[in-house]
Write a protein that holds these residues in place. Structure first.
Motif, PDB file in Angstrom:
ATOM      1  N   GLN A  54      -5.861  -3.592 -23.355  1.00  0.00           N
ATOM      2  CA  GLN A  54      -5.624  -2.299 -22.739  1.00  0.00           C
ATOM      3  C   GLN A  54      -6.237  -1.213 -23.604  1.00  0.00           C
ATOM      4  OE1 GLN A  54      -1.511  -1.647 -21.879  1.00  0.00           O
ATOM      5  NE2 GLN A  54      -1.934  -0.096 -20.328  1.00  0.00           N
TER       6      GLN A  54
ATOM      7  N   GLN B 240      -6.589   3.245 -23.988  1.00  0.00           N
ATOM      8  CA  GLN B 240      -6.263   4.600 -23.565  1.00  0.00           C
ATOM      9  C   GLN B 240      -7.458   5.492 -23.857  1.00  0.00           C
ATOM     10  OE1 GLN B 240      -2.571   5.375 -25.689  1.00  0.00           O
ATOM     11  NE2 GLN B 240      -1.388   4.818 -23.881  1.00  0.00           N
TER      12      GLN B 240
ATOM     13  N   TYR C 282     -15.717  -3.079 -23.432  1.00  0.00           N
ATOM     14  CA  TYR C 282     -15.619  -2.367 -22.162  1.00  0.00           C
ATOM     15  C   TYR C 282     -16.929  -1.696 -21.784  1.00  0.00           C
ATOM     16  CZ  TYR C 282     -10.559  -2.847 -22.533  1.00  0.00           C
ATOM     17  OH  TYR C 282      -9.287  -3.353 -22.629  1.00  0.00           O
TER      18      TYR C 282
ATOM     19  N   ARG D  72     -14.014  -0.479 -17.867  1.00  0.00           N
ATOM     20  CA  ARG D  72     -13.808  -1.758 -17.188  1.00  0.00           C
ATOM     21  C   ARG D  72     -14.308  -2.857 -18.112  1.00  0.00           C
ATOM     22  NH1 ARG D  72     -18.064  -4.288 -14.155  1.00  0.00           N
ATOM     23  NH2 ARG D  72     -16.433  -5.084 -12.778  1.00  0.00           N
TER      24      ARG D  72
ATOM     25  N   HIS E  82     -13.009   0.143 -12.149  1.00  0.00           N
ATOM     26  CA  HIS E  82     -12.535   0.579 -13.460  1.00  0.00           C
ATOM     27  C   HIS E  82     -11.024   0.504 -13.551  1.00  0.00           C
ATOM     28  CE1 HIS E  82     -16.604   2.104 -13.257  1.00  0.00           C
ATOM     29  NE2 HIS E  82     -16.594   2.181 -14.570  1.00  0.00           N
ATOM     30  N   ASP E  83     -10.544  -0.060 -14.637  1.00  0.00           N
ATOM     31  CA  ASP E  83      -9.118  -0.286 -14.806  1.00  0.00           C
ATOM     32  C   ASP E  83      -8.406   0.847 -15.545  1.00  0.00           C
ATOM     33  OD1 ASP E  83     -10.289  -3.519 -15.485  1.00  0.00           O
ATOM     34  OD2 ASP E  83      -9.160  -2.971 -13.680  1.00  0.00           O
ATOM     35  N   TYR E  84      -9.148   1.563 -16.365  1.00  0.00           N
ATOM     36  CA  TYR E  84      -8.534   2.578 -17.221  1.00  0.00           C
ATOM     37  C   TYR E  84      -9.270   3.906 -17.064  1.00  0.00           C
ATOM     38  CZ  TYR E  84      -6.941  -1.799 -19.199  1.00  0.00           C
ATOM     39  OH  TYR E  84      -6.419  -3.055 -19.354  1.00  0.00           O
ATOM     40  N   TRP E  85      -8.483   4.982 -17.034  1.00  0.00           N
ATOM     41  CA  TRP E  85      -9.029   6.307 -16.815  1.00  0.00           C
ATOM     42  C   TRP E  85      -8.434   7.295 -17.808  1.00  0.00           C
ATOM     43  CZ3 TRP E  85     -12.602   7.653 -13.020  1.00  0.00           C
ATOM     44  CH2 TRP E  85     -12.933   6.629 -12.127  1.00  0.00           C
TER      45      TRP E  85
END
Length: 123
Positions: free
Chosen positions: A1, A3, A32, A99, A110-113
């Motif tokens: 994960q 941030q 990523y 991603r 995309h998984d994270y913003w």
């Protein structure tokens, strides 16, 4: 994960430049693919630029090609968007996104913003 936190937005006159930064947390930032997207007022979010995990492969929207440059420094867990020759049409909230591995032009990949940073270009 991971941030993501964007910074560097602001108000600039047409023809000016800004550099956006996106700082990522975690030890796996270099796994990523990263993307920059933007959402102009009253419009849908759109792809701006993307960069692969090692920085070799990049992609740009036609509207920014030749004016914007995406880069990354994996040692600093940071991806950048250098924006030159800014136009009023570039006014938007700019988001970075991540991603796994490959860059993509598609938001849904995309998984994270990040939370976004406002860029305003005055005429």
């Amino acid at each position: 994960q991971v941030q993501l936190v964007e910074s560097g937005g602001g108000l600039v006159q047409a023809g000016g430049s800004l550099r956006l930064s996106c700082a990522g947390s975690g030890r796996t930032f270099n796994t990523y693919g990263m993307g920059w997207f933007r959402q102009p007022p009253g419009k849908e979010r759109e792809f701006v630029a993307g960069i692969g995990l090692n920085g070799v492969r990049t992609a740009y929207a036609d509207s920014v090609k030749g004016r914007f440059t995406v880069s990354r420094d994996n040692a600093k867990n940071t991806v950048y968007l250098q924006m030159n020759s800014l136009e009023p049409e570039d006014t938007a909230v700019y988001y970075c996104a991540a991603r796994n591995i490959f860059l993509s032009r598609n938001m849904g990949d995309h998984d994270y913003w990040g939370q976004g940073t406002q860029v305003t270009v005055s005429s």
